[in-house]
Design an enzyme around this catalytic site. Structure first.
Site, PDB file in Angstrom:
ATOM      1  CD  GLU A   1      -1.530  -2.478   1.846  1.00 35.04           C
ATOM      2  OE1 GLU A   1      -0.444  -2.608   2.066  1.00 35.04           O
ATOM      3  OE2 GLU A   1      -2.518  -3.133   1.816  1.00 35.04           O
TER       4      GLU A   1
ATOM      5  CG  ASN B   1      -5.353 -14.985   4.441  1.00 29.28           C
ATOM      6  OD1 ASN B   1      -5.918 -16.161   4.641  1.00 29.28           O
ATOM      7  ND2 ASN B   1      -5.359 -14.252   5.124  1.00 29.28           N
TER       8      ASN B   1
END
Lengths: 332, 1231
Positions: free
Chosen positions: B97, B1043
């Site tokens: 990010e 995940n």
């Protein structure tokens, strides 16, 4: 020297046809085939099961594990449209047609009624010059009688014939109880050609892993004996064209098949082994042999050694078998 | 909206604009001009839909629960869906990010309309750039699915702690409370940012809004176009950096001017609220949906008011409607623009009559005077009072409170509790609501039975498994109802914390009025239990309202099912006078060729029983939906679903409910009585879905939990389990090695132990020479097995008379469970073999070592967990594990139960997870402590040598700990030392005692997935590799972010389809192993257990023994590959055989002895890359979605394998002198 022949009404420049194989998955290869002397190409097979299996498999994998866990409610991106039908195959037909001048024969492999007819029609629309139905079936059910198996073959042919105007050939296995009878039935049902014979993917046993391993064995030259016999027997007895396949590797093989009565000879294994360019060798050898032996055309030799035209028709039958046995030296 | 209607609406608006009197366009005019278009979508899609159309560049990185916004954008882009200006936005996945924010900053600075999507830690990583973007007055909107920030634990669920952590950046903050608002505010924020030049965070509650499906009115492109002022877009573009009109931005400033420059932005913030309000007003004229900076609902003369933002506001709004209708004087104030906080608008929105205000924050700031909204509100009230005198009849009492952290339920009952508190003379300030705080007593009491839902609203709850398609069916049902009727519709889905055998609970509501219930369904008119076994695991019937309907999928007929229910279930059915239906949905689905997917069957039952539509119409609608959903995936799927639907009604039976309960059966206890207190009192309620009832005092205050708790959660999810056949077994150990859940165990023990063995317990004489005279047993844990069958697949031993029978065969568990439970319990009592009697270097023996990682919640057949289990077998009793966030941290550490456990001595792997991005550094920290403390212990021991005995001290200081025996002996010496030190009452003795354990060799493992190692954590990993410290890094390479649902990482191979690579990854996989080997002092191994297990074992042992940094990259097959998980090991082998995953080891120690440190351990490719790719859907699906592209990429992938081979062969052929080598740093490499 006239090498031309007619197969299912298609005028071919020679009897050299490439049979269905992975080689035809590439348009470049098809172009190469034409350049090397192929008079027609049968495309690789579109498998009936393949289409439905792929759809089910794709669906399974796109949904498996989804909606189970908050962080991963799916594992694959959403794709609005998949090319799941025979579209790719149909496009391939069109591309192949665009690339070469020789006839392109599409091949359908399966053994049930559903879906076939539709695919055949779409093959025709895509530009195929003919369709070859590869009816690949192992009748393992002990309650199914031979008659039922044969009727199934006929039904498929009729269903396809009712949908298309282009010629339809049926590629058969050699394991039918009454081959001559079945051939005649197919002939009557409208088959434009019989392709003798297809090669099964035979299982093998891996002794190290104690597993059955299905694999493809490329044909050996001796494999031509089986189609040779049946073409020789059928020649002149049915109106459908006859195509010989299995074990045709070199010009002598082609010659033998033509003499037995084949309209075309189909090659695959030898091109995989020796390259597509081998077609040129076969063609040149064929020409040389015909020249040396003063044959003017393929038509001239076609069926010249069929059962009807040989000195001793029994050589294609059981009597010959006994004779053959007697010629085996005892020490073998 | 059709184009012509849209054009008309646009024309009306434009005319009004020319008159400079936008608001004169009446709502009626515009609404007449528009045909309202409804869609049933979730909050992520609602926001992304707008963001995608209004931006040119989208920089993304996966993080739950915002990932779907990026995924949708990527999928739309792959399908060439244009934005408002006719081109698909450029979608760029970044390495983190932080990277995404940097790229956003860059794209903005060069004038592109740019956005990003994120949550939680992701937003935190963006903060540095957010300060910059805001500081430079750059128009942009970040869309945030707000999620808890990890503190004492990670949580993927929703609260405002992330956005509140970013509130100082200078961004404006707009909270959406619902899916409709997430859609609307995405547009309003974008329009406002362009006008204000203040960048916006548009946020909505993670999961509650991001994943809630609601029927919303969709904004059409004309509305978007009208709202976005093209002049402002051009102005934004014109401010972009360009060499054609260059400027300098991003200077460094000194004390002389920085301050003043910082103040220069004030007027933009001052103007912002009014511009936002004008934008909202314009929006209202176009859509009819009116928003205010602070929206007030309720009694205009209310005495008690709650101020709240986010989805909780919807629940309060629903409650206020009920309370005011029942005569209560209450109100609600919802901030629509949280920052810049318009104090004037806030005050003016409150009724002058208000006497008490509760400000509710969905975040916690320990140590603060109050949470952020509370502080802002109090400041606003105080300043207003100071400045103008109170606007209120009486100065109101103001209290602040916390609610809903980590998606904790926030219900009308809790809202009522807050209003009741406000009615008190001295309401509690800084309260909490929704929990029981029995420690600091801050929580409010409330009556949980209070409910406000309208009686005519249809509510339903469905219990199912992830694998049975329940959630998919319900999503479909919502669409059918939402888009086929005038009803409003809502769906919310609660998932499991385990991946294998996961349970799902679906909550659906339908009604004639908009649905504002942002909480789970409690009293449902319809409860579907799609798995009979769940009746005994959860209190399913509790969800059924009186006179409601209970539908069971069971193998029992209408006459026998009653007798198969437990007594409490029977009683609840009778007490609530429920209608009971049963169907054997599995039989119907099986007959239709649907296997275990019962979705269509249960959906048909739901519609048939609920009567929402006439039956025929319902079936027609279901079939339409099936065609819509599956049409693109082939006729067969549609046909099978149709067949299932058609066969359903004949096999659906109403059950005659007797008047009295007849059963004597009681549900089994959640955990056994002999479980430890913590398990019985705290873990068990969590397992049973009653964790909400645990009070504050029950929870550890620092996030520390006991080890080995999965052993108490008997999940019984397997239908079949492996059965061992000793007569065939060759004791190779492979089954135990590959078992992802450590449910196949091997023990070697004295024959005398068999005296007490249960009758069906199996054993044979141990075959290894060293173990002559001992017995050997392979035992399966029947209640923990997931039935993945990897063990059977890998088993090489076959019966000579019938080869399909192996030494392990899957058999139905039903008949085996009781006997095998007894066998397993007995097996656990058998002693572990002395570790020094086990040859660690061979698989058949190493698998006797006790795994200290068991029964995790990983997917059945997981490819990662066998590697972790191997670490714990080999080194677990002295290992510390630093675990990057991802699958391995979730199955490794997600409550209620965790898999890392201890041996009989109480030793086991100490495990922790820090973050996603910093795991290598985190693990390095472990090593720094160990080295420092060991160093100190050695120093202290030298000083105390005379006191504790010089021989003992010498032996400890000079111990060789290169094998189990050496470590065992050292441990004994240290125990002796500690016993001696316990007798000494000196500071030195106490100090040495505190660090003495560090004298025994410790093994530091840094574990994570490829997303961490290749992308977000690469910088740290690289630094740790370069640092030379003795750490072992295990990369569980699934080649995607598993995940979060399979997003592309730099480990993703070329041609693989992944999320963010919907059109196939065009670039080659990064060769992390070779990069690490380039350092020369790093031990590197690339392994694949399924291809060469002995090689894997050797690499783990070598890596651990290497006294410097080690890196093992382990091929981990994964559910995200689209494979048959039973055959995962075949994929591993094929990856190696085709050359895409060459096995190698690079051992710097070999260079020291003049050998080539690089050893290529796999043979030349024996299959084509194509053959491998055809085994996996991730590759294969590209041939169906992008046939032409796939041909190119597949060809390139073959080239990748060829060049890899050439490179590696060259390296393997080199002598030691040809490779860069460097000795491990001796200063840090001693043990």
């Amino acid at each position: 020297m006239d090498l031309s022949t007619t197969y299912m009404g298609l005028k071919l420049s020679s009897p050299l046809v490439v049979s269905a194989s992975p080689l035809s998955e590439s348009v470049d290869n098809i172009r190469h085939m034409e350049d090397a002397g192929a008079a027609a190409v049968v495309l690789f097979s579109l498998f009936e099961e393949q289409l439905s299996h792929e759809r089910l498999e794709l669906f399974h994998h796109l949904t498996f594990g989804s909606e189970s866990y908050a962080e991963a409610t799916s594992y694959f991106p959403e794709v609005p449209e998949y090319t799941l039908g025979p579209e790719e195959y149909l496009k391939h037909i069109t591309r192949a047609k665009r690339a070469v001048d020789i006839p392109i024969i599409a091949s359908l492999n399966g053994f049930s009624l559903g879906g076939w007819t539709d695919f055949a029609r779409r093959m025709q629309e895509a530009g195929a010059d003919a369709v070859e139905l590869n009816i690949y079936h192992i009748p393992t059910d002990p309650t199914v009688a031979a008659e039922l198996v044969e009727s199934g073959v006929i039904e498929i042919l009729e269903a396809v014939k009712s949908q298309v105007a282009i010629p339809v050939a049926v590629k058969l296995s050699p394991y039918y109880t009454a081959m001559a009878h079945l051939a005649a039935r197919l002939d009557r049902a409208g088959a434009n050609g019989l392709v003798l014979f297809n090669r099964f993917y035979q299982p093998d046993i891996d002794l190290d892993r104690l597993e059955v391993t299905p694999n493809v064995l490329l044909s050996q030259p001796q494999a031509l004996r089986l189609p040779l016999r049946w073409i020789a027997i059928l020649y002149g007895r049915i109106s459908a064209s006859l195509a010989a396949t299995s074990g045709i590797h070199d010009a002598p093989d082609v010659l033998k098949m033509l003499m037995a009565g084949a309209d075309v000879t189909m090659m695959c294994a030898t091109l995989i082994r020796n390259g597509i360019g081998h077609l040129t060798t076969v063609k040149n050898d064929l020409l040389r042999w015909m020249e040396d032996n003063e044959y003017a055309s393929v038509e001239q030799m076609k069926g010249s050694m069929s059962q009807q035209h040989v000195h001793d028709p029994a050589t294609f039958e059981r009597a010959q078998y006994m004779r053959a046995l007697q010629t085996i030296p005892v020490w073998q | 909206m059709t184009n012509s209607v849209g054009r008309r609406a646009n024309a009306i608006y434009k005319v009004a604009r020319r008159r400079d009197d936008v608001l004169s366009v009446t709502r009626a005019q515009t609404r007449d001009a528009m045909m309202r278009h409804f869609k049933t979508i979730d909050g992520n899609e609602a926001a992304a839909h707008v963001a995608y159309r209004l931006n040119e560049v989208v920089c993304i990185y996966p993080i739950t629960p915002s990932s779907p916004m990026g995924e949708l954008s990527d999928a739309w882009s792959a399908a060439d869906t244009p934005n408002l200006w006719g081109l698909p936005p450029t979608i760029m996945e970044m390495q983190s990010e932080a990277g995404a924010a940097g790229a956003v900053h860059g794209a903005l600075q060069t004038g592109a309309l740019t956005t990003t999507f994120t949550s939680s830690q992701g937003l935190l990583l963006m903060i540095p750039n957010m300060f910059k973007i805001a500081g430079e007055l750059t128009a942009a909107v970040f869309h945030v699915a707000a999620r808890s920030v990890a503190t004492h634990a990670l949580s993927i669920f929703g609260d405002h702690s992330d956005v509140m952590a970013a509130r100082t950046t200078g961004f404006a903050f707009m909270p959406s409370a619902s899916v409709q608002e997430a859609h609307d505010f995405a547009l309003i924020a974008q329009a406002a940012t362009l006008a204000t030049r203040v960048p916006f965070v548009h946020f909505f509650d993670g999961f509650r809004t991001s994943h809630e499906i609601q029927k919303i009115e969709v904004l059409d492109d004309e509305t978007l176009r009208t709202m976005i002022d093209e002049e402002l877009v051009l102005a934004h573009r014109a401010r972009g950096l360009s060499p054609d009109h260059p400027v300098v931005r991003g200077t460094a400033q000194n004390p002389d001017v920085f301050f003043q420059a910082r103040e220069s932005v004030n007027r933009f913030y001052d103007a912002c609220p009014q511009i936002v309000q004008r934008t909202m007003d314009r929006f209202a004229t176009l859509t009819g949906r009116c928003y205010k900076l602070f929206d007030y609902f309720g009694d205009p003369d209310a005495e008690r008011v709650i101020v709240i933002m986010g989805s909780g506001a919807e629940t309060v709004r629903e409650t206020v409607a009920w309370l005011t209708a029942n005569g209560e004087s209450v109100g609600l104030l919802v901030p629509r623009l949280y920052r810049p906080f318009d104090a004037k608008a806030f005050i003016e929105a409150l009724p002058p009559t208000v006497q008490a205000i509760a400000i509710l924050d969905r975040t916690k700031e320990p140590g603060a005077l109050g949470e952020p909204l509370y502080l802002d509100a109090v400041t606003a009230l105080r300043e207003q009072e100071t400045r103008n005198g109170s606007r209120f009849i009486e100065p109101p009492v103001v209290i602040g409170g916390r609610y809903g952290l980590s998606s904790k339920e926030f219900t009308p009952a809790m809202v009522k509790g807050v209003y009741d508190e406000l009615a008190k003379d001295e309401p509690k300030n800084h309260f909490t609501v929704g929990i029981t705080d029995d420690v600091t007593h801050l929580s409010l009491e409330y009556d949980p039975a209070f409910a406000t839902e309208p009686a005519d609203r249809f509510r339903s709850v469905f219990f199912g498994l992830g694998s049975d398609g329940t959630v998919g069916a319900n999503k479909n049902s919502i669409k059918i109802i939402g888009e086929g009727t005038d009803y409003y519709a809502q769906g919310y889905f609660v998932y499991d914390s385990k991946k294998a055998g996961s349970v799902t609970v679906s909550h659906l509501r339908f009604g004639t009025e908009p649905i504002r219930s942002a909480y789970l369904v409690e009293q449902a008119q319809f409860v579907g239990c799609h798995q009979f076994g769940l009746l005994n695991k959860f209190d399913v019937v509790r969800y059924a309202a009186p006179n409601g309907t209970l539908l069971l999928n069971s193998p029992y007929g209408p006459d026998e099912i009653w007798h198969c229910l437990s007594r409490p279930t029977q009683e609840a059915i009778i007490d609530r006078t429920l209608r009971l239906f049963t169907i054997d949905a599995y039989a119907v689905a099986r007959d239709a060729g649907m296997g275990g997917r019962i979705n269509a069957v249960m959906q048909t039952c739901f519609f048939a029983i609920s009567g929402i539509f006439p039956r025929d119409e319902a079936i027609a609608r279901i079939k339409d939906a099936i065609a819509d959903t599956y049409g693109g995936k082939g006729d067969e799927i549609v046909r099978m679903n149709y067949a299932a639907v058609d066969a359903t009604l004949d096999r659906l039976h109403k059950v005659k409910v007797p008047s009295e309960a007849t059963s004597t059966g009681e549900p089994a206890a959640v955990v056994p009585d002999h479980a430890p207190d913590f398990i019985r009192n705290i873990t068990a309620p969590m397992i049973a879905g009653r964790g909400d009832s645990l009070p504050v005092s029950a929870l550890p205050c620092d996030g520390t939990f006991p080890m080995g708790t999965t052993q108490w959660e008997k999940r019984n999810i397997a239908q079949e389990i492996p059965v061992w056949e000793p007569d065939i077994c060759i004791a190779c150990g492979k089954c135990a090695m590959v078992c992802p859940h450590a449910v196949i165990r091997i023990k070697v023990y004295e024959p005398s132990h068999l005296d007490l063995a249960p009758p069906t317990f199996k054993s044979f004489d141990a075959k290894d020479r060293e173990w002559q005279g001992l017995k050997y047993t392979i035992q399966v844990a029947p209640e923990d097995c997931t039935g993945c069958a990897l063990c059977v697949d890998v088993c090489p031993a076959k019966d000579k008379t019938q080869t399909r029978r192996k030494a392990l065969n899957m058999e139905p568990v039903a008949l085996l469970r009781d006997a095998e439970k007894a066998n397993w319990d007995f097996f656990l009592t058998l002693p572990e073999l002395d570790r020094s009697r086990v040859k660690h270097g061979n698989i058949r023996q190493s698998q006797v070592l006790e795994p200290l990682f068991e029964f995790s919640g990983a997917c059945a057949g997981c490819g990662e967990t066998p590697y972790i289990k191997l670490v714990t077998q080999l080194f677990g009793d002295r290992a510390l594990i630093a675990n990057a966030t991802g699958c391995s941290s979730i199955y490794g550490g997600n409550l209620p139960t965790t898999p890392y456990t201890t041996n009989t001595d109480g030793r086991g792997p100490a495990w922790s997870n820090s973050l996603f991005e910093d795991n290598a550094e985190f693990g390095l920290g472990f090593r720094l402590t160990i080295d420092r403390q060991r160093q100190w212990a050695r120093l202290l021991l030298k000083q105390l040598a005379a006191d504790v005995g010089t021989q003992l001290a010498d032996e400890i200081l000079n111990a060789v700990q290169t094998d189990e025996a050496g470590i065992f002996e050292q441990r004994a010496r240290v125990e002796t030392l500690k016993n001696i030190l316990a007798q000494r009452d000196t500071d030195s003795a106490r100090r040495l005692t505190s660090v003495a354990d560090m004298l025994v060799k410790k093994s530091v493992w840094i574990v994570g997935g490829d997303g961490w190692a290749y992308d977000i954590g690469f910088g740290g990993l690289d630094h740790v590799l370069a640092g030379g410290r003795d750490v072992n890094i295990l990369v569980l390479d699934t080649e995607v972010y598993s995940n979060t649902g399979g997003q592309m990482s730099k480990a993703t191979p070329r041609a693989a389809v992944a999320k963010f690579a919907a059109a196939g990854k065009p670039a080659r996989k990064k060769d992390l192993a070779l990069m690490a080997a380039g350092y020369g002092n790093v031990y590197v191994a690339r392994v694949a257990m399924g291809a060469k297990d002995e090689h894997t074992l050797r690499a783990f042992l070598e890596a651990e023994s290497y006294p410097g940094p080690s890196l093992i990259i382990a091929y981990s097959h994964c559910i995200a590959h689209g494979i048959n998980m039973t055959k995962g090991l075949h994929s591993q082998k094929a990856a190696v055989d085709c050359g895409l995953w060459p096995l190698f080891r690079y051992d710097p120690r070999r260079a020291e002895s003049g050998e080539n440190p690089f050893q290529l351990d796999s043979r030349a490719p024996s299959i084509r890359v194509k053959d491998y790719m055809l085994m996996e859907n991730r590759f294969k699906m590209l041939t169906k979605s992008h046939p032409a592209l796939s041909a190119e990429l597949w060809k390139a992938a073959q080239h990748d394998a060829d060049t890899l081979r050439q490179t590696y062969e060259r390296l393997a052929a080199n002598g030691a002198g040809d490779t860069v080598t460097k000795k491990a740093d001796p200063a840090v490499a001693t043990t």
